[in-house]
Write an enzyme that holds these catalytic residues in place. Structure first.
Site, PDB file in Angstrom:
ATOM      1  CE  LYS A  67      -3.830   2.046   2.683  1.00  0.00           C
ATOM      2  NZ  LYS A  67      -4.709   1.887   3.860  1.00  0.00           N
ATOM      3  CB  SER A 116      -8.070   3.804   3.044  1.00  0.00           C
ATOM      4  OG  SER A 116      -7.211   3.133   3.952  1.00  0.00           O
ATOM      5  CB  SER A 171      -8.453   1.012   5.928  1.00  0.00           C
ATOM      6  OG  SER A 171      -9.136   2.235   5.933  1.00  0.00           O
TER       7      SER A 171
END
Lengths: 95, 484
Positions: B76, B151, B175
């Site tokens: 990420k 997210s 997330s």
């Protein structure tokens, strides 16, 4: 709780955030509805309940006061918008 | 090769069926061919990946390979990667080349894994749809009209579309688990303090936790083995030894006590969702578990408590982005204050600005006790609910989300409605507990996630239950047709 435009302007200044004039009404509405949501908390009786800061109630560790990092100023300053002689440049602060 | 799990790829590498360079080329080729329809990567690093793959093959040839040496993965874009762009999906950091590796990144490098690149996300991890990215929204591989969740939406979409066998994510209020649910993959949020936060761009420091996202629970266990551990550089990291998370995967579930919170099956949950979750719970019953109803009475208070604590901590953490030392700086600032204000105003997107404003308000003079302090006290009530429940049951189960993935553009005008999507996941971060989402059905072609929660540091128990479920079901094996 409904906020006024001036509340949002004040908070934006505290946060050092320039928001566009035409965005202020939307932010005022958004913030008011978020505050309305969080105001559900106000009716809860929390007498005698301690605040929880770390989920396992751990306290901050202290380390020995020893130098552990080497100086990498040039390396780190490669990301800086403006530098000179190892210093970060900003607009003139003192006239 | 891309349909193999991490465990299968590791075995294939060990058996000499293929090399890491071949494997890495294969995944880079898939990203190149397919990612234009998903937008799941912000940065792809082919040269670095192939260099790591070559080194991994050499390590193996010399007889020093570890469990995951040579297996590709993605990070990420919230994790700092030395010499590689680390944007946090923000204009603010669009030009930021991290000068060091996050502990999680160096752990995976040390394990010999190959990083394919950096995945898309909601800006500064603030969002539940991945629509708040400076680099554009991510599309759900199961249905390109749907959001992938957020997210960690880029990581979830990349794993679901078989562009990477596994990826890192971070979870502040859901997330990891929510995008895992929306994309039909497995995502684990570890206990707070289990995985180092050092080098992970901070959103809400008392809630943030990194974790693995992969197709199976077994793969999450393999990744967590490399990720977890005490880190002296993270002051909230906990000194606790790391078990081998693959060791307990095959334990039988007979006698396991599962609690279903009645608050998680209320009217906001559709009948179809409820049916899918109850069918999964039945599978656990067949595996020997017992089911009982429990109550988490303060469930609804998680939303207000979270939406004070997270923005308050965010407003403080994000004050470091001032246009002086790194990141975006506005053109021609008139003076220092103008530099701060315009750099931040132009560098941050709308949702980030909203949360900074809410947080600044909540922490401002005269409001601290009424908001932040009150929210922290409610946080303890919420944690106490869970601790009480874990006196009666071993695991808690329910839906990860109230609905399957929603359509792109359907929620973004109303932040409060969007926040409601996080009802089942937020409380877990407030309590610091570990949680996992596993694929548990589909509604109109969109995946459904089952959330399983356990007590602090009981990741092994979660992974064991999830693995046994995956041995009995095949939801985790389905692949979206857009990736063919």
């Amino acid at each position: 709780m409904a906020l006024e435009r001036s509340d949002v302007e004040k908070v934006a200044h505290l946060a050092r955030l320039k928001i566009e004039d035409n965005d202020i009404p939307e932010y005022t509405r958004n913030l008011s509805s978020i505050l309305e949501l969080v105001n559900q908390m106000q009716s809860v009786d929390i007498e005698g309940t301690d605040p929880l800061a770390h989920p396992l109630d751990a306290t901050q560790r202290l380390r020995h006061d020893e130098v552990t990092e080497s100086n990498q100023r040039e390396h780190f300053q490669q990301n800086a918008p403006a530098t000179e002689a190892g210093l970060f440049l900003v607009p003139k602060v003192i006239e | 090769m891309h349909n193999k799990t991490i465990a299968e790829l590791a075995k294939g590498l060990a058996d000499g069926d293929f090399s890491s360079v071949e494997l890495t080329r294969h995944f880079l080729g898939r990203i190149d061919a397919l990612d234009s329809q998903y937008n799941s990567f912000i940065t792809v690093t082919p040269e670095q990946a192939l260099a790591q793959a070559k080194a991994a093959d050499e390590t193996r040839a010399s007889g020093h390979a570890k469990a995951l040496t040579g297996v590709p993965m993605a990070h990420k874009d919230i994790f700092c990667t030395n010499g590689v762009l680390t944007t946090c999906a923000s204009k603010m950091l669009a030009n930021f080349v991290a000068p060091y590796d996050a502990t999680v990144v160096s752990n995976f490098n040390h394990a010999g894994m190959v990083s394919l690149g950096k995945t898309n996300m909601d800006e500064f991890a603030m969002g539940s749809s991945n629509e708040n990215s400076y680099f554009g929204a991510v599309k759900n591989p199961w249905d390109l009209k749907a959001v992938p969740g957020g997210s960690s939406g880029g990581s979830a979409a990349a794993v679901a579309a078989r562009l990477a066998p596994g990826a890192t994510g971070t979870d502040t209020g859901g997330s990891i688990r929510q995008p895992a649910a929306f994309c039909g993959i497995t995502g684990l949020k570890p206990t707070y303090g289990r995985v180092s936060r050092w080098g992970m761009v901070a959103y809400a420091s008392s809630l943030d936790q990194g974790g693995p996202m992969a197709r199976t629970a077994e793969d999450c266990a393999l990744m967590l083995n490399e990720m977890a551990g005490f880190d002296p550089k993270d002051s909230t990291s906990l000194k606790k030894s790391v078990p081998d998370y693959t060791e307990g995967l095959d334990q039988p579930l007979s006698g396991l006590r599962i609690g279903l919170p009645k608050e998680y099956f209320g009217k906001e949950l559709s009948a179809e969702m409820s049916d899918a979750i109850m069918a999964s719970v039945k599978e656990f019953e067949k595996l020997g578990a017992t089911i009982q109803e429990i109550s988490l009475p303060n469930t609804m208070l998680a939303i207000p408590s979270y939406y004070i604590i997270a923005p308050a901590e965010a407003s403080s953490n994000l004050s470091r982005f001032d246009g002086v030392r790194y990141g975006y700086r506005c053109e021609n600032p008139e003076n220092l204050e103008d530099l701060y204000k315009r750099s931040r105003g132009e560098g941050f997107g709308k949702e980030v600005q909203r949360r900074i404003l809410v947080g600044t308000y909540a922490l401002s003079e005269g409001y601290y006790d009424a908001y932040y302090r009150k929210a922290q006290r409610i946080r303890r009530l919420i944690q106490q609910d869970f601790l009480n429940a874990f006196n009666e049951v071993d695991l808690i189960m329910g839906p990860t989300t109230p609905t399957p993935a929603f359509d792109l553009g359907s929620n973004s005008d109303d932040p409060v409605q969007m926040y409601m999507e996080d009802i089942y996941t937020l409380a877990v971060n407030l309590a610091g507990l570990p949680g996992i989402s596993v694929p548990a059905g589909q509604i109109n072609g969109r995946p459904v996630g089952l959330q399983i929660l356990a007590g602090h540091f009981k990741e092994s128990q979660l992974l064991n239950a999830a693995h046994q479920f995956q041995k009995a079901t095949n939801w985790h094996q389905l692949a979206p047709s857009s990736g063919e």
